[in-house]
Structures are given as C-alpha cells and as structure tokens.
Enzyme design. Structure first.
Site, PDB file in Angstrom:
ATOM      1  N   SER A  43       0.797  -1.235   0.000  1.00 13.12           N
ATOM      2  CA  SER A  43       0.000   0.000   0.000  1.00 13.12           C
ATOM      3  C   SER A  43       0.825   1.279   0.000  1.00 13.12           C
ATOM      4  O   SER A  43       0.255   2.366  -0.043  1.00 13.12           O
ATOM      5  CB  SER A  43      -0.963   0.015   1.186  1.00 13.12           C
ATOM      6  OG  SER A  43      -2.071  -0.811   0.944  1.00 13.12           O
ATOM      7  N   LYS A 100       0.032   3.761  -2.686  1.00 10.03           N
ATOM      8  CA  LYS A 100      -0.943   4.851  -2.567  1.00 10.03           C
ATOM      9  C   LYS A 100      -0.267   6.221  -2.470  1.00 10.03           C
ATOM     10  O   LYS A 100      -0.896   7.240  -2.755  1.00 10.03           O
ATOM     11  CB  LYS A 100      -1.847   4.615  -1.351  1.00 10.03           C
ATOM     12  CG  LYS A 100      -2.736   3.384  -1.467  1.00 10.03           C
ATOM     13  CD  LYS A 100      -3.601   3.214  -0.231  1.00 10.03           C
ATOM     14  CE  LYS A 100      -4.581   2.057  -0.358  1.00 10.03           C
ATOM     15  NZ  LYS A 100      -3.942   0.735  -0.296  1.00 10.03           N
ATOM     16  N   SER A 123      -6.066   3.371   4.505  1.00  3.73           N
ATOM     17  CA  SER A 123      -5.532   2.562   3.394  1.00  3.73           C
ATOM     18  C   SER A 123      -6.655   1.935   2.576  1.00  3.73           C
ATOM     19  O   SER A 123      -6.713   0.718   2.390  1.00  3.73           O
ATOM     20  CB  SER A 123      -4.580   1.486   3.930  1.00  3.73           C
ATOM     21  OG  SER A 123      -3.685   1.053   2.923  1.00  3.73           O
TER      22      SER A 123
END
Length: 594
Positions: A84, A87, A333
């Site tokens: 993640s 991102k 997230s």
C-alpha cells in the site's frame, strides 16, 4: 540557557575527575559515549541484522527532506513490491493532476418530460466515480424528485456507469481477495455502506439470537435484495466460543455465513464486496424511490446504459473535495479509492476511464516528481498487485520532491500519524510507535501483503532535521517485521540527540539540572511523565538546601537523586544517554559541594 550540548565534554571531564571514586558510573558514561558515536549507518545496519529477514529482500532509503541528500541506503535501488505504499504515488499524482479541491459528481437525468405528477420517459442515474456515495444521498435524490412533483415514472430506471470502462478488477488482483472489501470491484456508479467509504461493499452483521439451537440473526447495511444471505449459523450455549465466518461466493452475490454464535455473544461484523456494484446501487435507489412513494408504472424496469446526449439534468450531487476524501484513503488505506483515482485520472486527462490510461497518467506524473520510471513497474493504484515494483530510493526522492507543491500540506495531513489514538488521525499507525520520540513525529504510509511489509514517509530527528524514509521488506516468512520498521524509524527520530541537550556549565547549579531534566523529558528520554515527575520532586527538595550552610543535607539529597536515576535506569524508565547526562551533571555539582 539552551544551546549546543556539552554533554560529551561532561562525560569525559567526569571520568577524568572522579575515576577513582566512580568507576561504575564511568563505565556507564563510556558506554553511552560509544553509543552516541555510532553512525546512522551502523545503527540501521544493526536493526537489519535480524534472522527474520534471512533469505528475504530489504530495501531502506533515508534522505534529508531539506536538501534531498541521500543519507543512508541499503539496497536502495533494488526493485521491490511496495504494497500500500503504492498509494503515495497514486495519491500524489491525483493531487497534482486533478487538484486537492477536485470533486466527483453523481447526476440524475431524464429523456422525458413531466406531465402532471408523472414522468414520461426514462430516469438515468449517472455515476462519475464518486466513492463516497451513500444510501442517504440516494434517499435525498428521491426526496428531490418528489419535490419536483414526480410521483410516478412511466419509463425505465437506468443505471449509467459508462464514465469508466466495464473492467471491474485490476488485472493482478488475487482471486482469493475478490470477495472482501479490500478487493471490491470498481464501477463509476457505486455505493459505500458507511463513512469509511469502502465503495462497492455492504456490511454484514451477525448477532446472537435468544436461545441455543436457533440461527443467529443477520443484518445487512444498507438493506438490499441484491445479495442473498445463506445463514448456516447455529446458536450455542453462552459457555462456548464464537466461531463465525462471513464470505461472498466468487462470481455471484451469495453471502454464506457459517459457524457458531454463543447466546449473549458479541456481534460479528464484516464488509463484503458486491459482484457488479452498478446493480447494487440501482436496487438501493429503486427502494429509496418507493420509500418516497414514487412508483414505476407500465412496463418499466431497471436497466443499464448511457445517458442520451439530449437528456435534461434534474439533480447533481458533488462529493467532498479530494483532500477530504484522502483522510480515509491514506489513513485507513482504502484500496478502492486508489483504483478510482487511477481511472479518474485516465478519464479526465486522456478521455478514457481505464486502468491503462490512468496508469499512463500516473507514470508521466511521478516522473515529474524526479522518480526514475525506467526502474519501476506500476500495475495498479492501491498496491494490491504483487507485480508493482519500486525501489526505496525512488520513494524518498518523490517524498522530497513534492514538498514544494501547493497541495503538499493537505497531502501530508492525510498521512497516518504514529501513536495518535484517534482513528482518523493515527490511521494504520495509531497503535504503533506510541512513545516519544516517534509518537506523533512519524508521518508515514504503511503497506502489507503476504510476505511484504513497507513503511515510507517523514520523520524529524532529535536535532530538528526533517527526513524522508522508505523501508520495504519482501519475501520474508516471519509473521511480522513491523517492529523492525518501527525500530528504524526510532533510530531516525533519535538521530542527533547527542546535540539536542541544553548546555550544562562546568560548575552547574540545581537549576541547570532542572533544565536538563526538562529537556530530556521533551526529547523522550524518560518512559513517561511519571518518571519525569519523580526526578523533578527530588530536585525540588534539593533546591531548598542549595546556597545554605546545610551542605550535608544538600549532598544527602543529591545522592538520593542519583540513586533514583540509577533505579530508573535499572527499570528501563530512562534511556542510557539520559541517565549518563544526568549522572555527569550530578557528579559535577557534587564535586563543587565536596
């Protein structure tokens, strides 16, 4: 007075002056001095010397956020899966291309006309990617139509999701991830069940029934017949354990709930993704119309297709600005938001709401952030793909480069904050690094997949320098390596601490000692405020005898103070460096009185 520290000088001076009398104390001071002299490289290397990552890949990069200078790297140019941390790229690129104030829209159109209280023609619900659309908004649409005098619709109810293409899942999403909220399908017309905005999902809650032998009760939010609940649960006596599973079957909207729920057992709640979210939205919208007394008549049905170019706009809803949506996106997230942003960038900048077009925009944009895209592979916007590959050095370079952007303050504000207990502030870091000097000092994006863990962001050192860092572990078999990430972040937060203490004169006073305690407390060298209070109370008592004829009383209290600091060190209530600094200043004061 608070200036550059003379603690290293004091350590040496004390050893020379009182070596015959204070051998044990000197040993501690030597140890502390050696610890201070260790380089940043040696400290991080020591953390990485861990059997849990034997045979795994580790990439670590640290830069000055003020100059961009690379201060440390271990496999910094090795391409690794970021999870993640991806991102950070999709989030920054969308801020740059769409703008922090960008809003998604959802619209109601018709190709007919209103005659009396009857709409003659089709009613179109057109989605343009808003991941924050909720049932309450559909309810408001129905109320607005009612206020426009519409009681009946002689036409179809049409769902228009053509703002994006019809590819629902990114190409690398694992089959096993698809039933869950982390792998929700992407549609331009979608619905979130609550204010976490996990679009394309519903909440399934399993609750205890009154008697053993019955089935547990099940609640779905929002209420919809679009999914089918298969309740295979059984209530068991209160003395037995709860064992409940909730999972949507692959390829359809059948949600199977199995297991045992004890009487008086706590609720089990799960977010399940929906197969084909557009149909889900239309089912909930049809229910909202019926709740307002708006009926579909004739041969009307729910269908799907594009809104005609000559249709008339009846209602439009704007989402909250992008910088506000990012609170859930980054801090919690939210995978779906990452994928929506990629498709939205493709639609707005290239006229194509697809992953291919959006990833092209993403790559072009991060290249402007000084990232070397020739050494990267970008496959999605969320980081769920095990094929994304980015070196740690490229992350720290990007984090450095974006700081001069006008949207950067809003972007930084959305990063998880270490140790902050509020869910929408601390985010995925709220239970990590909850002590000084990392607490509320580390601002970073977490990342986790099977065999992958990452942490990238910002930290300020003990001497006030802001750093960018990226830590990525791949292919490890241990249950977790997050504590290694936290330890490296702590090393960075403490970096330069030997220069952060106030100057202590060669002939210190009790007041100087009090200032030193205050500074050590601010720097996180005590485990908690209680430990600080203990030493402050001793110094308060000591101050009463300073500059009096009761030197014996003063020395007694000073020895008591030293015993307390010794006790705190032995019980891990103060750091070795804090202990050494206080002992050095105390011994210098003691020598004056002797």
């Amino acid at each position: 007075m608070r200036t550059k520290s003379l603690v290293p000088f004091l350590l040496i001076a004390v050893m020379l002056l009182i070596m015959p009398l204070m051998q044990q104390s000197n040993d501690v001071l030597v140890t502390a001095s050696q610890e201070e002299s260790e380089s940043l490289e040696e400290k991080i290397d020591a953390v990485l010397d861990d059997a849990r990552i034997d045979g795994a890949a580790a990439g670590v990069s640290v830069r000055s956020a003020e100059t961009g200078e690379l201060l440390y790297e271990e496999n910094g140019d090795m391409r690794l899966h970021p999870a993640s941390n991806m991102k950070l790229l999709s989030g920054a690129a969308a801020m740059e291309t769409l703008g922090s104030d960008y809003q998604f829209s959802t619209e109601i159109w018709t190709d007919g006309n209103v005659q009396g209280s009857e709409l003659h023609g089709d009613l179109y619900l057109k989605g343009k990617g808003d991941p924050t659309l909720m049932k309450a908004n559909l309810d408001q649409f129905a109320k607005d139509l009612k206020e426009q005098g519409i009681d009946q619709i002689r036409g179809n109810l049409v769902g228009d999701d053509t703002w994006y293409d019809d590819v629902r899942l990114s190409e690398d999403l694992n089959w096993s991830d698809e039933p869950f909220h982390t792998g929700a399908q992407i549609s331009a017309l979608t619905l979130a069940p609550d204010e976490d905005y996990d679009a394309g999902t519903i909440i399934v809650e399993v609750m205890a029934a009154e008697e053993a032998g019955e089935k547990a009760e099940v609640k779905v939010t929002p209420e919809t017949n679009y999914v089918t609940i298969v309740n295979n649960t059984e209530m068991v006596p209160a003395t037995e354990d709860k064992d409940i599973s909730i999972e949507r079957q692959h390829g359809n909207n059948e949600i199977v709930i199995e297991g045992e729920m004890p009487v008086d057992g706590s609720n089990s709640k799960s977010w399940a993704s929906v197969w084909e979210p557009t149909g889900y939205v239309m089912d909930v919208f049809k229910n909202a119309l019926e709740e307002q007394g708006i009926r579909m008549i004739g041969d009307a049905s729910v269908t799907f297709g594009p809104t005609p170019e000559d249709a008339d706009l009846l209602i439009e809803k704007q989402s909250q600005p992008l910088e506000e949506i990012y609170t859930r996106f980054m801090k919690l997230s939210n995978n779906g938001h990452g994928e929506v942003l990629v498709k939205e960038m493709g639609k707005v900048l290239k006229g194509d709401g697809s992953w291919d077009a959006g990833l092209d925009v993403l790559e072009e944009t991060v290249a402007d952030f000084d990232m070397n895209t020739d050494t990267m592979l970008l496959r999605d916007g969320s980081g769920m793909s095990h094929k994304n590959m980015i070196p740690a050095n490229e992350f720290t370079e990007m984090l450095y480069a974006i700081q001069d952007k006008g949207w950067y303050p809003a972007f930084e504000e959305t990063l998880p904050v270490a140790g902050h207990p509020e869910r929408l502030v601390g985010g995925t870091l709220r239970y990590r690094m909850d002590q000084a000097p990392t607490q509320e000092n580390v601002l970073a994006k977490t990342g986790s997949l099977t065999g992958v863990s990452a942490l990238s962001g910002y930290v300020t050192t003990a001497d006030g320098e802001k750093l960018t860092f990226s830590i990525m572990f791949n292919n490890y078999l241990a249950s977790s390596v997050e504590d290694m990430e936290d330890e490296i972040a702590t090393v960075l937060a403490k970096h330069g601490e030997e220069d952060s203490y106030p100057e202590v004169p060669e002939e210190p006073t009790v007041e100087d000692l009090q200032h030193l305690v205050e500074e050590l407390g601010d720097g996180g060298e005590f485990v908690d405020t209680g430990a600080v209070h203990q030493v402050e109370m001793h110094l308060h008592a000591l101050a009463q005898y300073e500059n009096t004829e009761r030197t014996d009383k003063a020395m007694k209290h000073l020895h008591g103070f030293k015993d307390l600091v010794e006790h705190q060190r032995d019980n891990d209530m103060i750091s070795e460096i804090g202990y050494a600094a206080l002992m050095a200043a105390s011994d210098a004061l003691l020598e004056q009185w002797e």
